[in-house]
Scaffold this motif. Sequence first.
Motif, PDB file in Angstrom:
ATOM      1  N   GLN A  95      23.230  47.756  30.192  1.00 27.53           N
ATOM      2  CA  GLN A  95      24.871  46.629  29.910  1.00 27.53           C
ATOM      3  C   GLN A  95      25.384  47.811  29.131  1.00 27.53           C
ATOM      4  OE1 GLN A  95      25.249  44.133  31.340  1.00 27.53           O
ATOM      5  NE2 GLN A  95      23.291  44.042  32.721  1.00 27.53           N
ATOM      6  N   TRP A  96      26.719  47.514  29.312  1.00 27.14           N
ATOM      7  CA  TRP A  96      27.350  48.438  27.884  1.00 27.14           C
ATOM      8  C   TRP A  96      29.194  47.599  28.510  1.00 27.14           C
ATOM      9  CZ3 TRP A  96      31.353  51.092  31.007  1.00 27.14           C
ATOM     10  CH2 TRP A  96      31.192  51.828  32.000  1.00 27.14           C
ATOM     11  N   LYS A  97      29.746  47.864  27.309  1.00 24.00           N
ATOM     12  CA  LYS A  97      30.828  47.352  26.473  1.00 24.00           C
ATOM     13  C   LYS A  97      31.868  47.890  28.026  1.00 24.00           C
ATOM     14  CE  LYS A  97      34.432  45.208  23.182  1.00 24.00           C
ATOM     15  NZ  LYS A  97      34.249  45.874  22.007  1.00 24.00           N
ATOM     16  N   GLY A  98      32.483  46.502  28.544  1.00 20.59           N
ATOM     17  CA  GLY A  98      33.627  47.073  29.716  1.00 20.59           C
ATOM     18  C   GLY A  98      32.993  47.760  30.802  1.00 20.59           C
ATOM     19  N   ARG A  99      32.009  47.398  30.902  1.00 14.93           N
ATOM     20  CA  ARG A  99      31.391  47.063  32.559  1.00 14.93           C
ATOM     21  C   ARG A  99      31.842  46.763  33.331  1.00 14.93           C
ATOM     22  NH1 ARG A  99      27.245  44.714  34.869  1.00 14.93           N
ATOM     23  NH2 ARG A  99      25.954  45.374  36.431  1.00 14.93           N
ATOM     24  N   ARG A 100      32.435  45.267  33.425  1.00 17.68           N
ATOM     25  CA  ARG A 100      33.396  44.574  34.455  1.00 17.68           C
ATOM     26  C   ARG A 100      33.955  45.675  34.740  1.00 17.68           C
ATOM     27  NH1 ARG A 100      30.757  39.623  35.822  1.00 17.68           N
ATOM     28  NH2 ARG A 100      28.970  39.013  34.463  1.00 17.68           N
ATOM     29  N   VAL A 106      37.601  50.671  39.554  1.00 19.52           N
ATOM     30  CA  VAL A 106      37.038  51.694  40.993  1.00 19.52           C
ATOM     31  C   VAL A 106      37.644  51.017  41.843  1.00 19.52           C
ATOM     32  CG1 VAL A 106      34.492  51.959  41.915  1.00 19.52           C
ATOM     33  CG2 VAL A 106      34.784  52.449  39.178  1.00 19.52           C
ATOM     34  N   PHE A 107      36.946  49.654  42.180  1.00 23.07           N
ATOM     35  CA  PHE A 107      37.762  48.838  43.044  1.00 23.07           C
ATOM     36  C   PHE A 107      39.080  48.634  43.367  1.00 23.07           C
ATOM     37  CE2 PHE A 107      34.100  46.880  42.774  1.00 23.07           C
ATOM     38  CZ  PHE A 107      33.536  46.107  44.697  1.00 23.07           C
ATOM     39  N   VAL A 108      39.816  48.803  41.593  1.00 22.98           N
ATOM     40  CA  VAL A 108      41.972  48.967  42.503  1.00 22.98           C
ATOM     41  C   VAL A 108      42.219  50.781  42.893  1.00 22.98           C
ATOM     42  CG1 VAL A 108      43.577  49.635  40.998  1.00 22.98           C
ATOM     43  CG2 VAL A 108      42.007  47.912  40.681  1.00 22.98           C
ATOM     44  N   ALA A 109      41.003  50.893  42.171  1.00 24.82           N
ATOM     45  CA  ALA A 109      40.965  53.266  43.280  1.00 24.82           C
ATOM     46  C   ALA A 109      40.284  53.043  43.958  1.00 24.82           C
ATOM     47  CB  ALA A 109      40.480  53.766  42.261  1.00 24.82           C
TER      48      ALA A 109
END
Length: 273
Positions: A95-100, A106-109
């Motif tokens: 769990q880390w900040k900016g994970r979502r 990644v999906f956009v790429a």
Amino acid sequence: MIGRISRTTAALVVFVLSVFPVYWMVLTAFKPTKDIQSATPTFLPLPITFDHFGTAIAAKGFFSFWRNSLLVAGGAVLLALLVALLAAFAIARLQWKGRRAFVLMVFVAQMTPWEALLIPIYVIARDTGMLDTLWILTLVYFMMTLPFTIVTLRGFLAAIPADLEEAAQVDGCTRGQAFRKVVFPLLAPGLLATSLFGFITAWNEFAFANVLIIKDQDDRTLPVWLSSFNNTFGTDWGATMAASTLFMLPVLLIFIVLQGRVTTGIVGGAVKG
């Protein structure tokens, strides 16, 4: 009953439309030249000939281009697996900040049409002196296969209970040892699935290989080589279809051998997480 018949008919139509081009390619590879150019099509390879395969294998650069394709596709897949495995583990386990936001990127790429980046990548390759090298193709194919590999491995990692790692750590394993000895063996189907689809993507790619390798013809790959069967009278369709059949064989054989594990990996990576 009517619904079942309709679904079966639709599936059969899709199957025929999908398989027929491959069947016609293989059929043409075994046809004598006079039958290929005949106005009346024949659907059985009688009589058969292996002359077109001899022409394809004897063509200049056949083994060099085969080697280039293996090096580029294999290198891209290995790099993608290494980076994606670390990224997927971070997404699925930490769990880390900016994970979502990272997952969204990644999906956009993954949805990005790579053909739109052809000119920018060409300019970068030219300015960095990487034009006409296998390295640039390896890096491009690595970027193309990385998003799919991350997404698939993330789903598969999420399907493996974290309790297994915790139990291993309780027994004295470090986090790295728990991953290597417990989680990694369970990832085999997912790794095979992502490797195969990444390999297919790199193996079949034509546009970047045709644009980024211009001067050094010896560094071209098999998809570009397939477009070289021209003679004074036009395209040598028999040799082209024979070369295409040979080009298809490695991926087909790998898929047949690994079919069970690949299917498991696809399902595990697609519905979990």
